[in-house]
Design a protein around this motif. Sequence first.
Motif, PDB file in Angstrom:
ATOM      1  N   ASN A   1       1.381  -1.113   0.117  1.00 60.15           N
ATOM      2  CA  ASN A   1       0.116  -0.141  -0.038  1.00 60.15           C
ATOM      3  C   ASN A   1       1.221   1.278   0.108  1.00 60.15           C
ATOM      4  OD1 ASN A   1      -2.396   1.494   0.529  1.00 60.15           O
ATOM      5  ND2 ASN A   1      -3.479   1.184   2.062  1.00 60.15           N
ATOM      6  N   THR A   2       0.772   1.817  -1.565  1.00 62.07           N
ATOM      7  CA  THR A   2       2.372   3.059  -1.342  1.00 62.07           C
ATOM      8  C   THR A   2       1.590   3.975  -1.476  1.00 62.07           C
ATOM      9  OG1 THR A   2       2.535   2.830  -4.032  1.00 62.07           O
ATOM     10  CG2 THR A   2       3.823   1.422  -2.265  1.00 62.07           C
ATOM     11  N   GLU A   3       2.922   5.081  -1.437  1.00 61.93           N
ATOM     12  CA  GLU A   3       2.162   6.736  -1.263  1.00 61.93           C
ATOM     13  C   GLU A   3       1.410   6.589  -2.526  1.00 61.93           C
ATOM     14  OE1 GLU A   3       2.977  10.837  -0.779  1.00 61.93           O
ATOM     15  OE2 GLU A   3       5.314   9.832  -0.961  1.00 61.93           O
ATOM     16  N   ALA A   4       1.225   6.135  -3.478  1.00 62.22           N
ATOM     17  CA  ALA A   4       1.047   6.053  -4.546  1.00 62.22           C
ATOM     18  C   ALA A   4      -0.718   5.600  -5.318  1.00 62.22           C
ATOM     19  CB  ALA A   4       2.021   5.963  -5.970  1.00 62.22           C
ATOM     20  N   GLU A   5      -0.561   4.583  -4.282  1.00 61.14           N
ATOM     21  CA  GLU A   5      -1.833   3.711  -4.335  1.00 61.14           C
ATOM     22  C   GLU A   5      -2.776   4.356  -3.031  1.00 61.14           C
ATOM     23  OE1 GLU A   5      -0.619  -0.873  -4.518  1.00 61.14           O
ATOM     24  OE2 GLU A   5       0.609   0.010  -3.126  1.00 61.14           O
ATOM     25  N   ARG A   6      -2.204   4.906  -1.907  1.00 64.26           N
ATOM     26  CA  ARG A   6      -3.343   5.018  -1.728  1.00 64.26           C
ATOM     27  C   ARG A   6      -3.383   7.296  -1.622  1.00 64.26           C
ATOM     28  NH1 ARG A   6       0.820   4.217   2.271  1.00 64.26           N
ATOM     29  NH2 ARG A   6       2.111   6.107   1.813  1.00 64.26           N
ATOM     30  N   GLU A   7      -3.029   7.572  -2.717  1.00 62.50           N
ATOM     31  CA  GLU A   7      -3.817   9.152  -3.280  1.00 62.50           C
ATOM     32  C   GLU A   7      -4.825   8.516  -4.544  1.00 62.50           C
ATOM     33  OE1 GLU A   7      -0.598  11.358  -4.805  1.00 62.50           O
ATOM     34  OE2 GLU A   7       0.235  11.616  -2.845  1.00 62.50           O
ATOM     35  N   THR A   8      -5.644   9.556  -4.275  1.00 64.03           N
ATOM     36  CA  THR A   8      -6.829   9.886  -5.150  1.00 64.03           C
ATOM     37  C   THR A   8      -7.367  10.654  -6.184  1.00 64.03           C
ATOM     38  OG1 THR A   8      -8.132  10.935  -4.099  1.00 64.03           O
ATOM     39  CG2 THR A   8      -8.213   8.577  -3.264  1.00 64.03           C
ATOM     40  N   GLY A   9      -7.673  10.746  -7.243  1.00 69.37           N
ATOM     41  CA  GLY A   9      -7.480  11.670  -8.765  1.00 69.37           C
ATOM     42  C   GLY A   9      -6.688  11.051  -9.605  1.00 69.37           C
ATOM     43  N   ASP A  10      -6.305  12.306 -10.546  1.00 68.58           N
ATOM     44  CA  ASP A  10      -5.137  11.486 -11.137  1.00 68.58           C
ATOM     45  C   ASP A  10      -3.975  11.278 -10.806  1.00 68.58           C
ATOM     46  OD1 ASP A  10      -7.561  12.003 -13.156  1.00 68.58           O
ATOM     47  OD2 ASP A  10      -6.948  14.175 -14.532  1.00 68.58           O
ATOM     48  N   LEU A  11      -3.463  10.244 -12.359  1.00 65.08           N
ATOM     49  CA  LEU A  11      -2.174   9.618 -11.835  1.00 65.08           C
ATOM     50  C   LEU A  11      -1.105  10.640 -12.969  1.00 65.08           C
ATOM     51  CD1 LEU A  11      -0.089   8.666 -10.137  1.00 65.08           C
ATOM     52  CD2 LEU A  11      -0.089   6.111 -11.947  1.00 65.08           C
ATOM     53  N   TRP A  12      -0.246  11.554 -11.452  1.00 66.36           N
ATOM     54  CA  TRP A  12       1.297  11.963 -12.228  1.00 66.36           C
ATOM     55  C   TRP A  12       2.321  10.601 -12.806  1.00 66.36           C
ATOM     56  CZ3 TRP A  12       1.117  15.809 -16.299  1.00 66.36           C
ATOM     57  CH2 TRP A  12      -0.102  17.056 -15.664  1.00 66.36           C
ATOM     58  N   VAL A  13       2.836  10.610 -13.376  1.00 68.06           N
ATOM     59  CA  VAL A  13       4.058   9.889 -13.656  1.00 68.06           C
ATOM     60  C   VAL A  13       4.843  10.884 -14.904  1.00 68.06           C
ATOM     61  CG1 VAL A  13       5.034   7.611 -14.702  1.00 68.06           C
ATOM     62  CG2 VAL A  13       2.542   7.177 -13.724  1.00 68.06           C
ATOM     63  N   PHE A  14       6.115  10.231 -13.900  1.00 69.10           N
ATOM     64  CA  PHE A  14       7.107  10.890 -14.498  1.00 69.10           C
ATOM     65  C   PHE A  14       8.463  10.311 -15.354  1.00 69.10           C
ATOM     66  CE2 PHE A  14      12.090  12.580 -14.483  1.00 69.10           C
ATOM     67  CZ  PHE A  14      11.625  14.432 -15.414  1.00 69.10           C
ATOM     68  N   GLY A  15       8.291  10.298 -16.767  1.00 69.44           N
ATOM     69  CA  GLY A  15       9.692   9.690 -17.752  1.00 69.44           C
ATOM     70  C   GLY A  15      11.215  10.167 -17.735  1.00 69.44           C
ATOM     71  N   TYR A  16      11.773   9.847 -17.634  1.00 67.74           N
ATOM     72  CA  TYR A  16      12.913  10.057 -17.931  1.00 67.74           C
ATOM     73  C   TYR A  16      13.422   9.447 -18.852  1.00 67.74           C
ATOM     74  CZ  TYR A  16      14.589   6.849 -14.229  1.00 67.74           C
ATOM     75  OH  TYR A  16      14.730   6.028 -13.603  1.00 67.74           O
ATOM     76  N   GLY A  17      13.566   7.961 -19.316  1.00 68.15           N
ATOM     77  CA  GLY A  17      14.323   7.733 -19.937  1.00 68.15           C
ATOM     78  C   GLY A  17      13.904   6.501 -21.566  1.00 68.15           C
ATOM     79  N   SER A  18      13.105   5.406 -21.221  1.00 70.68           N
ATOM     80  CA  SER A  18      12.774   4.851 -22.576  1.00 70.68           C
ATOM     81  C   SER A  18      10.863   5.261 -22.193  1.00 70.68           C
ATOM     82  CB  SER A  18      12.228   3.258 -22.257  1.00 70.68           C
ATOM     83  OG  SER A  18      11.747   2.556 -20.748  1.00 70.68           O
ATOM     84  N   LEU A  19      10.137   5.758 -20.640  1.00 72.41           N
ATOM     85  CA  LEU A  19       9.371   6.121 -20.119  1.00 72.41           C
ATOM     86  C   LEU A  19       9.272   7.451 -21.713  1.00 72.41           C
ATOM     87  CD1 LEU A  19       8.672   5.889 -16.858  1.00 72.41           C
ATOM     88  CD2 LEU A  19       7.161   4.459 -18.482  1.00 72.41           C
ATOM     89  N   MET A  20       9.606   8.142 -21.890  1.00 71.58           N
ATOM     90  CA  MET A  20       9.218   9.656 -22.500  1.00 71.58           C
ATOM     91  C   MET A  20       9.031   9.034 -24.205  1.00 71.58           C
ATOM     92  SD  MET A  20      12.771  12.597 -21.770  1.00 71.58           S
ATOM     93  CE  MET A  20      14.188  11.600 -22.695  1.00 71.58           C
TER      94      MET A  20
END
Length: 193
Positions: A2-21
């Motif tokens: 149960n991580t911080e990302a899972e506990r938050e609600t609303g839209d999710l922001w993801v930061f990409g710096y390698g292949s995610l870009m």
Amino acid sequence: MNTEAERETGDLWVFGYGSLMWRPGFAYRERVPARLVGLHRALCVFSFVHRGTPERPGLVLGLDRGGMCRGIAYRVAATARAETIDYLRQREQVTSVYLETVRPIELEDGRRVRALCYIVDRGHVQYAGRLSLSDSVHYVRQGHGEAGPNRDYVLETVRALEALGYRETELHLLAKQLAGNQGSVIRSQDSAS
């Protein structure tokens, strides 16, 4: 988990710096250039799966301590939050070399949001630390894993940075060595199309 990302609600922001870009692999509502302060992009992770093997490791990017990193922020619909986090864990956490965390980032338009980030675990066996250019070239040239040649990963990342108007000396020097006599990283791709 149960991580911080899972506990938050609303839209999710993801930061990409390698292949995610250049290959996010998930649906998103918004894609915005962004920066993360306090961490920098570094070719500091030995790849044992996606771009190499334990016997012939490749080298991939991680967020490491200090500096600043420019990349891409993706806004994912709240309804796809859990599915996207699950996808990213399967992709980024194959060997648990990254720590999943939520960090504040600044979007190009001035907005400040909290984004899911994957930071290198310096205590992990795959943490390569700071390597010389010749060592980096060696690992990237030898690396080939489930996602293909390590060389392609580096060149695609440099192309994505150039498309955003960013230049990172060390990555660009490495890309130049990998591209050989083909000239610019972008021109070599265009002429191959």
